[in-house]
Enzyme design. Structure first.
Site, short mmCIF file in Angstrom:
data_model
loop_
_atom_site.label_atom_id
_atom_site.label_comp_id
_atom_site.label_asym_id
_atom_site.label_seq_id
_atom_site.Cartn_x
_atom_site.Cartn_y
_atom_site.Cartn_z
CG MET A 346 -39.90 45.00 13.20
SD MET A 346 -39.79 43.15 12.82
CE MET A 346 -40.78 42.86 11.51
CD GLU A 347 -37.99 41.92 9.23
OE1 GLU A 347 -37.38 42.21 10.20
OE2 GLU A 347 -38.63 41.03 9.02
CG HIS A 380 -30.46 41.90 9.06
ND1 HIS A 380 -29.75 40.49 9.27
CD2 HIS A 380 -31.83 41.70 9.76
CE1 HIS A 380 -30.91 39.70 9.67
NE2 HIS A 380 -32.05 40.47 10.09
CD GLU A 381 -33.89 44.99 10.42
OE1 GLU A 381 -34.73 44.26 10.11
OE2 GLU A 381 -33.23 44.39 11.31
CG HIS A 384 -35.55 41.09 6.71
ND1 HIS A 384 -35.70 39.81 6.49
CD2 HIS A 384 -35.09 41.39 7.90
CE1 HIS A 384 -35.13 39.34 7.45
NE2 HIS A 384 -34.72 40.21 8.32
CD GLU A 403 -34.89 37.40 10.52
OE1 GLU A 403 -33.69 38.08 10.41
OE2 GLU A 403 -35.93 37.89 10.83
ZN LIG Z 1 -34.16 39.99 10.50
#
Ligand SMILES: [Zn+2]
Ligand SMILES: *[C@@H]1O[C@H](CO)[C@@H](O)[C@H](O)[C@H]1NC(C)=O
Ligand SMILES: *[C@@H]1O[C@H](CO)[C@@H](O)[C@H](O)[C@H]1NC(C)=O
Ligand SMILES: *[C@@H]1O[C@H](CO)[C@@H](O)[C@H](O)[C@H]1NC(C)=O
Ligand SMILES: *[C@@H]1O[C@H](CO)[C@@H](O)[C@H](O)[C@H]1NC(C)=O
Ligand SMILES: *[C@@H]1O[C@H](CO)[C@@H](O)[C@H](O)[C@H]1NC(C)=O
Length: 943
Positions: A346-347, A380-381, A384, A403
């Protein structure tokens, strides 16, 4: 939040990747109060139960007030460690928290009512003040639990437009026993990981606010576009440490408590609010301006398990700073490896959280796959921190903006930091397979559904699916190829600069990209993209190389419809002698292109490098030319297209657009093939055949054929495998793993013997010499070939292992046994959180259901224990158990299940599984005999 594949790498091979929501949707309040163990004044039962079962009438906040700043002070009473060693149940652990908060806001529309979100919080003591006049305004609060999650504050006078006000509240609540809002998590310090032992038990607390859990923790205007700055104080036991979104400003300690006061956050959405209270320790990463720390359990840090994550984080952050041309917004970036978290990552701005299995790496113990996973999820995070945190989507229906973008861009970041991973190719294939699969069903949805269809917590939750993440990423990649990478990046940079600390929608992105294109361009970015984001599905382009005619049509597995929907399809193409000019196809009508007429027996290939989100079908003659090319000189066809030809052949066959024998023919060349992509695709496509036929007489000849095909590949690696070594080259390592998997699961004797022998050596000598890459397959096949002794050894190792990836591999292997009674025992264990953690329940049952022997057991088990097992990711359970359904009886059972049970966030998955089952029934009917004969013929011709 991260993409699905991170839930566990082994799910990447799952054939039917239906909608799988990432976070759990658990709002079962009944159990809530049984679980909490407060010995303090029992918390009064919150007056505000969740409203998710009754769709609220008005779910959105009015826009009469705009928040500017929150002051949040929160006191958490839990102990890091319980002092009464012998009696855990009687301990004075508590999950209680109290707090006060003030929100400062501007009135933009005269009103005498103010609304805030709360869920399961008791609030009192509202005070409303006019900041300009310093006057207090009389008010009363009310809450209509039937209708919404709004705390309604009635004021004695109207607020005036342009004036600033503050609203203060006191509140109390109980930490969630589920992994949402503010929750308690436990780990074992030194001791065996799964036995409760108060000497080694340590408690920590963490948060998960996305999408709508911030309202669980403090009263707030909990919608993504209502951004504000946060001034946070956390009061906690003095032997713990608190982390927040920003740096600690100051702290002080009294007899019992520590007060940690944080610097003000940037302007951000409530779903990014986070804090963690723990006794964790950190590893620092280097970066020229940002302090980067990666926190984990003290033992994991001491053992160096955070080194790999810490090593790449600074590099990834720098990559993004350069790519986005905007520095990271905070002076610090903390990452925390948590024993419990759902989703996988979770970012939260400045305080990224991960499931520890996703980021901890033990050199020499963890598998190679895990390193790729770690790089993927961190990339990925961190993406964000710009896409999502700095610029946020206006509402959850456009979740894909953040996303899809993070999924797309993270591949570039990983490729930059770890070029040997070949992340772009590998992840593209996974993304394509999953997105194509979900989007070829009539029940798919548009990337951006209308806002009014995404209102309740469940509806928001269901947005976290394959379409959002994977189709989103692929559609952005397609746009980048249409406008060119340089202009795409320029447009993205401009979008981030124009909208930083604000919210935007996709039209804003299309507008900025359009602005950087040459004035005379014939590309209308919004028009092109609307065709991909506002309608569901994707096209198949059918080309006839005898006439040069081609057209597009929606690709569906069971298509009976005549429709004239169309997409703006970028057509790139080549023949074996030239590359043709690209163009956009923007009609559903049949078109003719001179270049597409085959000359002198040349093949035509469209969608070069698979930059477009579509499939391609050809006349049979052209298919033959292409498959012949594949068998004779495959390198003439670009790598991504070699993947595409096999994948398209199989899926066109499923949609009855070509014969199933064409698809099977496309696997013939594998016999002599020693490169990864074609093998990978063929195997994941044949997985469907396995699931349709592994309970039937087709399975024997099919396994015999696959043994024949894989023998060469298995022997190619034999010198490595038999000595538990692996080749240098990264993609060869993947191929070696695949060879072992295909060989062992189809019963190639040398493979099964190898696995059994290696596992036995481990059992006998108590030293594990199996190479980490090969562990997963060897454990599984040894447990499958073995009995009670192997299973119990694996269980005992699972319980005692401290290494998260080793544990994952064993948890998977335990589901591989062929013994029904062992599988039953394993399923029973999932009901006991001391044996299988709550966050692993769904994937464990899923694994059992994927085993042909366990599927029926799992189906009964899920139905008997739905209330408990559906607390995780119920969609995954439905998808797993339904993956073999191919009879009328099974269809009826599934339909009955869907109507009798409370499906929550599994609703869409159940609908899709029902549709998929209908497709399966038809497919098995049509193809069983043909496939059976094809395999029989192939074995006969080769033996
Ligand atoms: Zn994400
Ligand atoms: C539990 O309660 C006792 C007395 O009520 C107290 O002495 C102790 O410090 C508390 N905390 C823990 C962690 O046991
Ligand atoms: C633990 O505490 C509970 C409740 O106070 C009590 O009923 C039980 O007998 C205790 N057990 C032990 C082993 O002391
Ligand atoms: C609430 O506010 C007061 C100051 O008005 C502060 O002293 C107190 O610590 C705050 N926090 C909590 C959790 O009560
Ligand atoms: C960290 O990176 C350096 C090179 O940048 C490398 O030499 C080292 O082995 C890496 N450590 C780990 C644990 O990956
Ligand atoms: C396809 O990809 C390859 C490798 O990335 C690249 O060299 C080639 O130029 C691409 N072809 C086209 C037509 O874009």
């Amino acid at each position: 939040m991260p993409k699905n594949s991170h839930k566990s790498k082994f799910f990447a091979s799952v054939f039917i990747v239906l909608v799988i929501s990432i976070i759990t949707a658990i709002i079962t309040m009944v159990i809530f109060y049984q679980i909490q163990t407060s010995t303090m004044n029992p918390t009064p039962r919150p007056t505000f139960p969740p409203s998710t079962t009754v769709p609220p009438l008005a779910t959105r906040l009015p826009r009469s007030i705009i928040p500017e700043r929150y002051q949040v002070s929160l006191k958490t009473y839990f102990y890091n460690q319980i002092m009464e060693p012998e009696n855990v149940t009687a301990s004075n652990q508590t999950m209680f928290f109290t707090g006060n908060s003030t929100v400062y806001f501007e009135c933009v529309q005269a009103t005498s009512t103010v609304h805030l979100h709360i869920r399961e919080l008791t609030v009192w003591g509202a005070v409303v003040k006019n900041i300009n006049t310093k006057e207090t305004i009389e008010c009363s609060t009310s809450y209509d639990e039937e209708l919404s999650e709004f705390l309604e504050i009635q004021l004695s006078e109207e607020l005036k437009v342009g004036e600033n006000y503050s609203l203060s509240l006191k509140f109390e609540g109980v930490m969630s026993p589920y992994l949402e809002g503010f929750y308690l998590s436990m780990y074992n310090h030194g001791g065996a990981a799964h036995h409760r032992d108060s000497n080694t038990e340590r408690f920590i607390a963490a948060t998960q606010m996305e999408p709508t859990f911030a309202r669980h923790v403090f009263p707030c205007l909990d919608e993504p576009d209502l951004k504000a700055v946060f001034e946070v104080t956390i009061i906690h036991r003095k032997d713990t440490m608190a982390l927040g979104n920003n740096r600690m400003k100051t702290d002080f300690i009294d007899e019992e408590w520590k007060y940690t006061i944080f610097e003000t956050t940037p302007r951000m959405s409530t779903y990014l609010f986070a804090f963690v209270v723990s006794d964790f320790t950190a590893t620092e990463s280097s970066h020229d301006s940002v302090t980067i720390r990666t926190f984990a359990r003290p033992e994991a840090t001491a053992a160096g398990h955070t080194h790999y994550a810490a090593n790449i984080t600074g590099k990834i952050l720098s990559f993004y700073e350069e790519y986005f041309e905007i520095g990271y917004s905070l002076p610090k970036l903390d990452q925390v490896a948590l024993p419990d978290l759902d989703p996988a990552g979770m970012e939260n701005w400045g305080l990224v959280t991960y499931q520890e299995g996703e980021v901890l790496y033990e050199e020499g113990v963890s598998s190679l796959l895990l390193k790729e996973n770690i790089a993927d999820i961190i990339a990925h995070e961190l993406a964000h921190q710009w896409f999502g945190n700095l610029v946020t989507m206006k509402w959850w229906n456009e979740l894909w903006l953040k996303e899809g973008f993070s999924t797309y861009i993270s591949n570039l970041a990983v490729d930059h930091v770890e070029p040997s991973f070949r992340a772009i190719e590998m992840n593209l294939i996974h993304d394509f397979e999953a997105a194509f699969m979900a989007d070829a069903l009539a029940s798919s949805r548009p990337l951006v559904p209308p806002q009014d269809q995404v209102q309740t917590a469940d509806e928001i939750q269901q947005m976290f699916d394959v379409i959002t993440y994977k189709k989103g990423a692929l559609v952005l990649r397609m746009l980048s190829n249409i406008v060119g990478e340089i202009d795409f990046k320029k447009g993205v940079n401009m979008y981030l600069k124009d909208f930083k600390y604000k919210s935007a929608d996709q039209n804003d992105l299309w507008r900025t990209i359009q602005q950087v294109l040459p004035k005379n361009t014939d590309i209308d970015v919004a028009m092109v993209m609307d065709s991909w984001t506002k309608q569901s599905g994707f096209p198949v382009i059918t080309i006839d190389t005898t006439t040069g005619e081609f057209y597009q049509k929606r690709f569906l597995y069971n298509d009976s419809s005549q429709s004239n929907v169309w997409w703006s399809v970028p057509i790139t193409s080549m023949s074996n002698s030239s590359v043709f000019r690209p163009f956009l196809l923007e009609t559903s009508a049949k078109v003719r292109e001179e270049e597409f007429i085959s000359k002198n027996g040349e093949w035509i290939l469209a969608n070069i490098n698979c930059t477009g989100f579509y499939r391609v079908n050809y006349n049979l003659e052209n298919w033959d030319f292409l498959l012949t090319q594949l068998e004779t000189e495959p390198q003439r066809i670009p790598l991504m297209n070699r993947w595409q030809l096999v994948d398209d052949a199989f899926n066109l066959a499923r949609a009855k657009l070509v014969n199933v024998t064409l698809a099977l023919n496309s696997t013939r060349f594998l016999r002599n093939e020693t490169s990864l992509l074609p093998w990978k695709t063929a195997m994941s496509n044949l997985d469907y055949f396995v699931h349709m036929f592994d309970r039937s007489e087709v399975y024997g000849p099919m396994q015999a054929y696959l043994r024949q095909q894989v023998k060469g590949l298995y022997n190619f690696f034999r010198n490595y495998t038999d000595h538990s070594r692996v080749p240098e080259d990264h993609s060869l390592q993947h191929l070696q793993m695949l060879a072992v998997k295909v060989a062992c699961s189809n019963g190639l004797p040398e493979c099964v013997t190898m696995a059994t022998k290696m596992f036995a050596e481990w059992m006998n000598n108590n030293t594990n010499n199996i190479h980490t890459n090969l562990r997963s397959e060897i454990y599984c096949h040894a447990v499958a070939a073995g009995g009670k002794a192997e299973w119990e050894f694996a269980w005992q190792r699972f319980e005692s292992s401290e290494d998260t990836s080793e544990k994952e591999q064993l948890r998977q292997a335990l589901s591989c046994t062929k013994k029904i009674w062992l599988l039953n025992r394993y399923l029973e264990y999932t009901l006991n959180p001391d044996k299988i953690r709550l966050m692993d329940v769904d994937t464990t049952i899923f694994l059992v259901s994927r085993n042909v022997v366990g599927q029926a057991l799992a189906w009964n088990f899920i139905r008997a224990n739905w209330e408990y097992v559906s607390m995780g990711n119920p969609a995954l359970l439905v998808v797993g158990v339904a993956s073999r359904f191919s009879t009328q009886f099974e269809l009826e059972e599934l339909q009955r299940f869907a109507s009798d049970y409370e499906l929550m966030s599994a609703t869409r998955a159940a609908e899709q599984s029902i549709e998929q089952t209908q497709v399966n029934i038809q497919w098995v009917n049509d193809n069983k005999d043909i496939v059976h004969q094809w395999f029989d013929r192939e074995i006969a011709s080769r033996s």
